[in-house]
Design a protein around this motif. Structure first.
Motif, mmCIF file in Angstrom:
data_model
loop_
_atom_site.group_PDB
_atom_site.id
_atom_site.type_symbol
_atom_site.label_atom_id
_atom_site.label_comp_id
_atom_site.label_asym_id
_atom_site.label_seq_id
_atom_site.Cartn_x
_atom_site.Cartn_y
_atom_site.Cartn_z
ATOM 1 N N SER A 90 0.856 -1.200 0.000
ATOM 2 C CA SER A 90 0.000 0.000 0.000
ATOM 3 C C SER A 90 0.876 1.228 0.000
ATOM 4 O O SER A 90 1.820 1.319 0.786
ATOM 5 N N PHE A 91 0.584 2.154 -0.879
ATOM 6 C CA PHE A 91 1.239 3.466 -0.849
ATOM 7 C C PHE A 91 0.168 4.457 -0.395
ATOM 8 O O PHE A 91 -0.750 4.738 -1.173
ATOM 9 N N ASP A 92 0.238 4.918 0.822
ATOM 10 C CA ASP A 92 -0.783 5.821 1.386
ATOM 11 C C ASP A 92 -2.200 5.293 1.151
ATOM 12 O O ASP A 92 -3.076 6.031 0.687
ATOM 13 N N GLY A 93 -2.391 4.023 1.429
ATOM 14 C CA GLY A 93 -3.725 3.443 1.313
ATOM 15 C C GLY A 93 -4.066 2.897 -0.062
ATOM 16 O O GLY A 93 -5.004 2.122 -0.229
ATOM 17 N N PHE A 94 -3.251 3.269 -1.095
ATOM 18 C CA PHE A 94 -3.509 2.757 -2.449
ATOM 19 C C PHE A 94 -2.733 1.458 -2.644
ATOM 20 O O PHE A 94 -1.511 1.419 -2.516
ATOM 21 N N LYS A 95 -3.464 0.376 -2.942
ATOM 22 C CA LYS A 95 -2.809 -0.929 -3.086
ATOM 23 C C LYS A 95 -2.289 -1.128 -4.510
ATOM 24 O O LYS A 95 -3.047 -1.520 -5.405
ATOM 25 N N ALA A 96 -1.013 -0.830 -4.721
ATOM 26 C CA ALA A 96 -0.418 -0.980 -6.058
ATOM 27 C C ALA A 96 -0.300 -2.459 -6.419
ATOM 28 O O ALA A 96 -0.364 -2.840 -7.596
ATOM 29 N N VAL A 97 -0.088 -3.305 -5.414
ATOM 30 C CA VAL A 97 -0.105 -4.760 -5.588
ATOM 31 C C VAL A 97 -1.044 -5.276 -4.503
ATOM 32 O O VAL A 97 -0.905 -4.925 -3.334
ATOM 33 N N GLY A 135 0.614 -6.231 -18.859
ATOM 34 C CA GLY A 135 -0.532 -5.514 -18.291
ATOM 35 C C GLY A 135 -0.428 -4.041 -18.594
ATOM 36 O O GLY A 135 0.646 -3.538 -18.932
ATOM 37 N N PRO A 136 -1.555 -3.331 -18.468
ATOM 38 C CA PRO A 136 -1.569 -1.902 -18.812
ATOM 39 C C PRO A 136 -0.677 -1.064 -17.894
ATOM 40 O O PRO A 136 -0.258 -1.539 -16.840
ATOM 41 N N ASN A 137 -0.404 0.159 -18.292
ATOM 42 C CA ASN A 137 0.398 1.072 -17.469
ATOM 43 C C ASN A 137 -0.231 1.202 -16.089
ATOM 44 O O ASN A 137 -1.442 1.313 -15.961
ATOM 45 N N GLY A 138 0.640 1.172 -15.085
ATOM 46 C CA GLY A 138 0.153 1.345 -13.712
ATOM 47 C C GLY A 138 -0.429 0.083 -13.094
ATOM 48 O O GLY A 138 -0.973 0.113 -11.990
ATOM 49 N N ALA A 139 -0.309 -1.053 -13.794
ATOM 50 C CA ALA A 139 -0.894 -2.306 -13.294
ATOM 51 C C ALA A 139 -0.175 -2.841 -12.056
ATOM 52 O O ALA A 139 -0.710 -3.674 -11.324
ATOM 53 N N GLY A 140 1.074 -2.394 -11.858
ATOM 54 C CA GLY A 140 1.831 -2.865 -10.699
ATOM 55 C C GLY A 140 3.009 -3.764 -11.054
ATOM 56 O O GLY A 140 3.651 -4.348 -10.174
ATOM 57 N N LYS A 141 3.337 -3.862 -12.348
ATOM 58 C CA LYS A 141 4.392 -4.791 -12.811
ATOM 59 C C LYS A 141 5.752 -4.452 -12.205
ATOM 60 O O LYS A 141 6.430 -5.310 -11.636
ATOM 61 N N THR A 142 6.168 -3.184 -12.371
ATOM 62 C CA THR A 142 7.478 -2.786 -11.838
ATOM 63 C C THR A 142 7.495 -2.923 -10.318
ATOM 64 O O THR A 142 8.494 -3.342 -9.735
ATOM 65 N N THR A 143 6.386 -2.603 -9.686
ATOM 66 C CA THR A 143 6.309 -2.718 -8.223
ATOM 67 C C THR A 143 6.538 -4.170 -7.784
ATOM 68 O O THR A 143 7.187 -4.413 -6.761
ATOM 69 N N VAL A 144 6.036 -5.129 -8.565
ATOM 70 C CA VAL A 144 6.263 -6.549 -8.220
ATOM 71 C C VAL A 144 7.758 -6.852 -8.223
ATOM 72 O O VAL A 144 8.280 -7.468 -7.287
ATOM 73 N N GLU A 153 7.204 -7.075 -20.051
ATOM 74 C CA GLU A 153 7.358 -6.703 -21.450
ATOM 75 C C GLU A 153 6.041 -6.228 -22.050
ATOM 76 O O GLU A 153 4.965 -6.692 -21.667
ATOM 77 N N HIS A 154 6.166 -5.272 -22.975
ATOM 78 C CA HIS A 154 4.981 -4.777 -23.681
ATOM 79 C C HIS A 154 4.951 -5.282 -25.122
ATOM 80 O O HIS A 154 3.909 -5.246 -25.773
ATOM 81 N N ASP A 155 6.100 -5.707 -25.639
ATOM 82 C CA ASP A 155 6.196 -6.124 -27.038
ATOM 83 C C ASP A 155 5.651 -7.551 -27.184
ATOM 84 O O ASP A 155 6.299 -8.534 -26.821
HETATM 85 N N1 LIG Z 1 6.778 4.478 -4.410
HETATM 86 C C1 LIG Z 1 5.528 4.704 -4.803
HETATM 87 N N2 LIG Z 1 4.720 5.558 -4.140
HETATM 88 C C2 LIG Z 1 3.456 5.780 -4.518
HETATM 89 N N3 LIG Z 1 2.862 5.184 -5.571
HETATM 90 C C3 LIG Z 1 3.607 4.313 -6.286
HETATM 91 C C4 LIG Z 1 4.975 4.032 -5.953
HETATM 92 N N4 LIG Z 1 5.452 3.107 -6.849
HETATM 93 C C5 LIG Z 1 4.441 2.863 -7.695
HETATM 94 N N5 LIG Z 1 3.334 3.583 -7.366
HETATM 95 C C6 LIG Z 1 2.045 3.528 -8.052
HETATM 96 O O1 LIG Z 1 1.661 2.174 -8.147
HETATM 97 C C7 LIG Z 1 1.006 1.909 -9.389
HETATM 98 C C8 LIG Z 1 1.726 0.786 -10.105
HETATM 99 O O2 LIG Z 1 2.947 1.277 -10.657
HETATM 100 P P1 LIG Z 1 3.966 0.379 -11.474
HETATM 101 O O3 LIG Z 1 5.092 1.250 -11.868
HETATM 102 O O4 LIG Z 1 4.283 -0.848 -10.689
HETATM 103 O O5 LIG Z 1 3.105 -0.040 -12.729
HETATM 104 P P2 LIG Z 1 3.564 -0.753 -14.072
HETATM 105 O O6 LIG Z 1 2.577 -1.841 -14.317
HETATM 106 O O7 LIG Z 1 4.986 -1.138 -13.967
HETATM 107 O O8 LIG Z 1 3.363 0.399 -15.134
HETATM 108 P P3 LIG Z 1 4.210 0.774 -16.480
HETATM 109 O O9 LIG Z 1 3.812 -0.226 -17.511
HETATM 110 O O10 LIG Z 1 3.695 2.148 -16.780
HETATM 111 O O11 LIG Z 1 5.652 0.749 -16.112
HETATM 112 C C9 LIG Z 1 0.998 3.214 -10.154
HETATM 113 O O12 LIG Z 1 -0.254 3.817 -9.955
HETATM 114 C C10 LIG Z 1 2.095 4.025 -9.493
HETATM 115 O O13 LIG Z 1 1.839 5.399 -9.574
#
Ligand SMILES: Nc1ncnc2c1ncn2[C@@H]1O[C@H](COP(=O)(O)OP(=O)(O)OP(=O)(O)O)[C@@H](O)[C@H]1O
Length: 251
Positions: free
Chosen positions: A20-27, A44-53, A208-210
């Protein structure tokens, strides 16, 4: 409980992972399992949480809840450098090679355990490093560029060099964030070849997006959407999943 049921052969077992980032569950309560010698692609689409994983697995971001078991070791309790030592290598999107060093030197400094070895062992170590650098350079298509400065390499060659700098540390899990972004078609084909070769000794987790590249490499695809799994399985299965078409592939 399925504990007794969980097969041992998973290299990586992610379960109930949440951040959770300030209550928002990125994963959000994410579970997936990667086998030995597997190439898993997360799409997955932008912002799906891939990089966060990937950030969670390599310890850059700490989980709010859940578990990441890597060969039976709980990674959520470890620091980033301990996770690297446990055998997890991570490549970020932009290449971070040392531009003013040669290909040989970039690989050499990435060889584990540092460079200082005393006495009679030095010679043996030099030999070992040289032969390992040679092996890796061949694998990443840069054998004839050992004395070339990294600054003179193409973007794709720099990406391969960075993969080589991780390979020389012999990780059991290699994580790559959009490895073919900005590469030419022939470089993409060679990268697919490279990944297929290196999984003999390890597993690879790729964002990957490709989609053509995903088709070429993925044993299994995990589709993320809003921090959760939307679909999972072979590329054939996920690309025909109406939910995936609706939120990702149809766009
Ligand atoms: N450190 C952080 N603090 C607050 N929010 C974050 C943080 N890291 C990621 N987020 C949010 O978490 C969500 C997931 O981000 P993430 O970068 O994991 O997505 P993604 O699937 O990798 O997207 P992309 O394809 O655009 O790279 C986004 O809404 C992002 O703004």
């Amino acid at each position: 409980m399925l504990v007794g049921h969980q097969p041992k052969e998973f290299l990586l077992a992610v379960s109930g992972l949440t951040v959770s980032f300030d209550g928002f569950k990125a994963v959000n309560d994410l579970s997936f399992y990667v086998e030995e010698n597997e190439i898993r692609v997360i799409i997955g689409p932008n912002g799906a949480g891939k990089t966060t994983v990937l950030d969670l697995i390599c310890g850059k971001t700490k989980a709010t809840e859940g578990s990441i078991q890597f060969r039976g070791t709980e990674l959520t309790k470890l620091k980033e450098n301990e996770i690297v030592k446990a055998g997890v290598g991570r490549k970020f999107q932009t290449p971070s090679v040392f531009e003013d060093l040669t290909v040989f030197e970039n690989l050499e400094i990435s060889f584990p355990r540092g460079r200082t070895v005393f006495g009679s062992l030095t010679f043996q170590r030099d030999q070992l490093v040289r032969s390992r650098v040679g092996e890796v350079a061949e694998m990443i298509f840069l054998k004839d560029k050992l004395n070339t400065y990294a600054s003179e390499l193409s973007h794709g060659q720099k990406q391969w060099l960075e993969i080589g700098m991780l390979l020389i540390q012999d990780p059991d899990l290699l994580m790559l964030d959009e490895p073919v972004a900005g590469m030419s078609v022939s470089e993409r084909t060679k990268t697919a070849e490279l990944l297929n070769r290196i999984i003999k000794n390890r597993s690879v987790l790729v964002i990957e997006h490709d989609m053509k590249f995903v088709e070429d490499i993925a044993h299994k695809v995990t589709v993320l959407h809003q921090g959760q799994i939307l679909s999972e399985g072979t590329m054939e299965k996920v690309k025909n999943d109406p939910k995936v078409v609706e939120v990702y592939l149809g766009h």
